[in-house]
Write an enzyme that holds these catalytic residues in place. Structure first.
Site, mmCIF file in Angstrom:
data_model
loop_
_atom_site.group_PDB
_atom_site.id
_atom_site.type_symbol
_atom_site.label_atom_id
_atom_site.label_comp_id
_atom_site.label_asym_id
_atom_site.label_seq_id
_atom_site.Cartn_x
_atom_site.Cartn_y
_atom_site.Cartn_z
ATOM 1 N N SER A 8 31.209 45.644 48.485
ATOM 2 C CA SER A 8 30.631 44.734 47.494
ATOM 3 C C SER A 8 29.284 44.228 47.989
ATOM 4 O O SER A 8 29.186 43.539 49.007
ATOM 5 C CB SER A 8 31.558 43.546 47.234
ATOM 6 O OG SER A 8 30.878 42.623 46.406
ATOM 7 N N HIS A 33 30.028 48.485 44.741
ATOM 8 C CA HIS A 33 30.599 47.486 43.832
ATOM 9 C C HIS A 33 29.551 46.391 43.615
ATOM 10 O O HIS A 33 29.093 45.753 44.570
ATOM 11 C CB HIS A 33 31.877 46.902 44.439
ATOM 12 C CG HIS A 33 32.597 45.934 43.546
ATOM 13 N ND1 HIS A 33 33.439 46.338 42.525
ATOM 14 C CD2 HIS A 33 32.584 44.581 43.513
ATOM 15 C CE1 HIS A 33 33.922 45.267 41.909
ATOM 16 N NE2 HIS A 33 33.418 44.190 42.485
ATOM 17 N N ASP A 35 28.584 42.902 41.647
ATOM 18 C CA ASP A 35 29.174 41.735 40.975
ATOM 19 C C ASP A 35 28.124 40.963 40.185
ATOM 20 O O ASP A 35 27.219 40.364 40.767
ATOM 21 C CB ASP A 35 29.767 40.792 42.028
ATOM 22 C CG ASP A 35 31.009 41.361 42.673
ATOM 23 O OD1 ASP A 35 31.953 41.690 41.937
ATOM 24 O OD2 ASP A 35 31.033 41.476 43.912
ATOM 25 N N MET A 37 27.491 37.794 37.846
ATOM 26 C CA MET A 37 28.095 36.494 37.487
ATOM 27 C C MET A 37 27.100 35.666 36.684
ATOM 28 O O MET A 37 25.914 35.626 37.024
ATOM 29 C CB MET A 37 28.446 35.714 38.750
ATOM 30 C CG MET A 37 29.344 36.462 39.709
ATOM 31 S SD MET A 37 29.606 35.501 41.207
ATOM 32 C CE MET A 37 30.608 36.642 42.157
ATOM 33 N N HIS A 66 30.922 45.115 38.033
ATOM 34 C CA HIS A 66 31.977 44.165 37.685
ATOM 35 C C HIS A 66 31.332 42.974 36.983
ATOM 36 O O HIS A 66 30.657 42.166 37.627
ATOM 37 C CB HIS A 66 32.680 43.747 38.991
ATOM 38 C CG HIS A 66 33.733 42.699 38.833
ATOM 39 N ND1 HIS A 66 34.276 42.034 39.921
ATOM 40 C CD2 HIS A 66 34.351 42.186 37.740
ATOM 41 C CE1 HIS A 66 35.178 41.164 39.502
ATOM 42 N NE2 HIS A 66 35.236 41.222 38.179
ATOM 43 N N MET A 68 31.341 39.522 35.456
ATOM 44 C CA MET A 68 32.040 38.229 35.352
ATOM 45 C C MET A 68 31.185 37.364 34.443
ATOM 46 O O MET A 68 30.544 36.393 34.882
ATOM 47 C CB MET A 68 32.211 37.621 36.750
ATOM 48 C CG MET A 68 33.306 38.310 37.552
ATOM 49 S SD MET A 68 33.158 38.046 39.331
ATOM 50 C CE MET A 68 32.057 39.396 39.731
ATOM 51 N N MET A 137 42.204 41.094 40.423
ATOM 52 C CA MET A 137 41.509 40.107 41.257
ATOM 53 C C MET A 137 42.506 39.499 42.235
ATOM 54 O O MET A 137 43.502 38.896 41.825
ATOM 55 C CB MET A 137 40.889 38.997 40.406
ATOM 56 C CG MET A 137 39.723 39.436 39.523
ATOM 57 S SD MET A 137 38.370 40.271 40.387
ATOM 58 C CE MET A 137 37.935 39.057 41.630
ATOM 59 N N GLY A 142 34.199 34.726 41.522
ATOM 60 C CA GLY A 142 33.054 33.823 41.609
ATOM 61 C C GLY A 142 32.405 33.785 42.973
ATOM 62 O O GLY A 142 31.214 33.512 43.077
ATOM 63 N N GLY A 144 32.393 35.500 47.212
ATOM 64 C CA GLY A 144 32.902 36.349 48.268
ATOM 65 C C GLY A 144 33.515 35.486 49.359
ATOM 66 O O GLY A 144 33.383 34.257 49.343
ATOM 67 N N GLY A 145 34.207 36.130 50.289
ATOM 68 C CA GLY A 145 34.687 35.430 51.470
ATOM 69 C C GLY A 145 35.889 34.537 51.288
ATOM 70 O O GLY A 145 36.173 33.702 52.151
ATOM 71 N N ASP A 175 40.203 43.572 44.293
ATOM 72 C CA ASP A 175 38.926 42.911 44.548
ATOM 73 C C ASP A 175 39.134 41.488 45.055
ATOM 74 O O ASP A 175 39.596 40.620 44.315
ATOM 75 C CB ASP A 175 38.098 42.902 43.255
ATOM 76 C CG ASP A 175 36.670 42.440 43.489
ATOM 77 O OD1 ASP A 175 36.274 42.259 44.650
ATOM 78 O OD2 ASP A 175 35.961 42.260 42.476
ATOM 79 N N GLY A 177 39.031 39.494 49.257
ATOM 80 C CA GLY A 177 39.793 39.253 50.484
ATOM 81 C C GLY A 177 40.412 40.488 51.103
ATOM 82 O O GLY A 177 41.361 40.384 51.888
ATOM 83 N N GLY A 197 33.837 43.115 50.577
ATOM 84 C CA GLY A 197 32.510 42.518 50.731
ATOM 85 C C GLY A 197 32.309 41.978 52.116
ATOM 86 O O GLY A 197 31.726 42.628 52.997
ATOM 87 N N SER A 198 32.809 40.770 52.352
ATOM 88 C CA SER A 198 32.603 40.108 53.648
ATOM 89 C C SER A 198 33.118 40.938 54.813
ATOM 90 O O SER A 198 32.466 41.000 55.861
ATOM 91 C CB SER A 198 33.335 38.757 53.671
ATOM 92 O OG SER A 198 33.002 38.029 52.532
HETATM 93 C C1 DX5 Z 1 34.441 37.965 43.701
HETATM 94 C C2 DX5 Z 1 33.827 39.329 43.578
HETATM 95 C C3 DX5 Z 1 34.154 40.225 44.697
HETATM 96 C C4 DX5 Z 1 33.604 39.774 46.030
HETATM 97 C C5 DX5 Z 1 34.545 40.245 47.095
HETATM 98 O O1 DX5 Z 1 34.260 37.275 42.530
HETATM 99 O O2 DX5 Z 1 34.271 39.958 42.391
HETATM 100 O O3 DX5 Z 1 33.751 41.565 44.447
HETATM 101 O O4 DX5 Z 1 32.313 40.264 46.281
HETATM 102 O O5 DX5 Z 1 34.140 39.723 48.299
HETATM 103 P P1 DX5 Z 1 35.117 39.597 49.550
HETATM 104 O O6 DX5 Z 1 35.504 41.002 49.924
HETATM 105 O O7 DX5 Z 1 34.255 38.912 50.552
HETATM 106 O O8 DX5 Z 1 36.301 38.792 49.119
HETATM 107 ZN ZN ZN Z 2 33.914 42.163 42.162
#
Ligand code: DX5
Ligand code: ZN
Length: 218
Positions: A8, A33, A35, A37, A66, A68, A137, A142, A144-145, A175, A177, A197-198
Site C-alpha cells: 500500500s 495498492h 488508497d 480517501m 481502493h 474510500m 477491511m 482511513g 495505515g498502521g 486490507d 494490519g 502498508g506499514s
Molecule cells: C486503510 C487502507 C489500507 C492501509 C493499510 O484505510 O485502506 O490500505 O494503507 O495500511 P497498513 O498495512 O499499515 O495497515
Molecule cells: Zn486500502
C-alpha cells in the site's frame, strides 16, 4: 491460486515516490495498492488524481485502486483513464452497488467491493457472481498502521464458502494490519491478495519484507 502481495503506497515516502515505486517494480510484489480517501467517507484525506497519474507513469504492475469516497460512480471513468486495473468501491458508499459494478467493468477494469469491519459478508449474496474482488477491511478504513481485527478470519472463511457455493471466481483481498504474523493464517482461511502498508514500508528492507510475505504465503 497463488497469493498476491499488494504494497500500500499510503505508507510510502511521498517525497521519494519514484524511488518507492521502483522498489515495488523490482520486488516480488504483484500489485500496487492505492488508497484514495475523501475526508467524508473516512476521516482522512490521502491523495487523488494527479498523484495516481504520476504513479502510473512509473508503475509496471497492476494498479489496484481502493476508493474510500462517497458516491464513487462519479469517478469510475476518470480512474479508468488514469490506468487503474482494479477499482474497488465500498459497499457502504454505494446505493446501487450492482450498477456501480457493471459501470466499473464496462470501463474495462476489474470490479472490487470493500466491506467495513462491521459489514457482514451476507450482504454480497446476491452480487457475488458480479464481483471480481472482495476487499475485507481488517481495520477501520482511513489510516495505515492500525492493529489487525481478529474477527477477520471468520469473515474470510464465510466469504470463501459463499464464493465456492456460487462457483464464483472472486478474489479475496485483506486490507489493514497485515504482517508476517497473520499472513499465513489469512491465506489458510481463504484469502489470496494481501495488502501491506506499514509492514513493508516501515521495515528496514522493504524488498526483503515483500519477499518474506510472498514466501510465507505461497
Ligand atoms: C486503510 C487502507 C489500507 C492501509 C493499510 O484505510 O485502506 O490500505 O494503507 O495500511 P497498513 O498495512 O499499515 O495497515
Ligand atoms: Zn486500502
Amino acid at each position: 491460486m497463488t497469493t498476491k502481495i499488494a504494497p500500500s503506497i499510503l505508507a510510502a515516502d511521498f517525497a521519494n515516490l519514484e524511488r518507492d515505486i521502483t522498489m515495488v517494480n523490482n520486488s516480488q510484489a504483484d500489485w500496487f495498492h492505492l488508497d484514495v480517501m475523501d475526508g467524508v467517507f473516512v476521516p482522512n484525506i490521502s491523495f487523488g488524481m494527479p498523484v495516481i497519474k504520476a504513479i502510473s507513469k512509473h508503475a509496471n504492475k497492476t494498479l489496484d485502486v481502493h476508493l474510500m469516497i462517497v458516491d464513487p460512480d462519479r469517478y469510475i471513468q476518470t480512474f479508468a483513464d488514469l490506468g487503474a486495473n482494479v477499482l474497488t468501491v465500498h459497499y457502504e458508499a454505494c446505493t446501487h452497488l450492482h450498477r456501480s459494478l457493471q459501470a466499473i467493468k464496462a470501463a474495462g477494469m476489474q470490479a472490487g467491493v470493500a466491506l467495513n469491519p462491521h459489514t457482514n459478508i451476507n450482504v454480497l449474496e446476491d452480487t457475488i457472481n458480479d464481483i471480481d474482488l472482495v476487499c475485507i477491511m481488517s481495520v477501520n478504513p482511513g489510516f495505515g498502521g492500525q492493529s489487525f481485527i481478529e474477527q477477520t478470519y471468520n469473515k474470510v472463511k464465510a466469504l470463501r464458502k459463499l464464493i465456492n457455493d456460487n462457483n464464483a471466481n472472486t478474489q479475496i483481498q485483506i486490507d489493514g494490519g497485515v504482517t508476517s504474523k497473520n499472513a499465513e493464517a489469512l491465506v489458510a482461511a481463504g484469502a489470496n491478495v494481501l495488502v501491506a502498508g506499514s509492514f513493508v514500508f516501515k521495515s528496514d528492507d522493504p524488498t526483503t519484507t515483500i519477499a518474506q510475505l510472498k514466501e510465507l504465503t505461497n
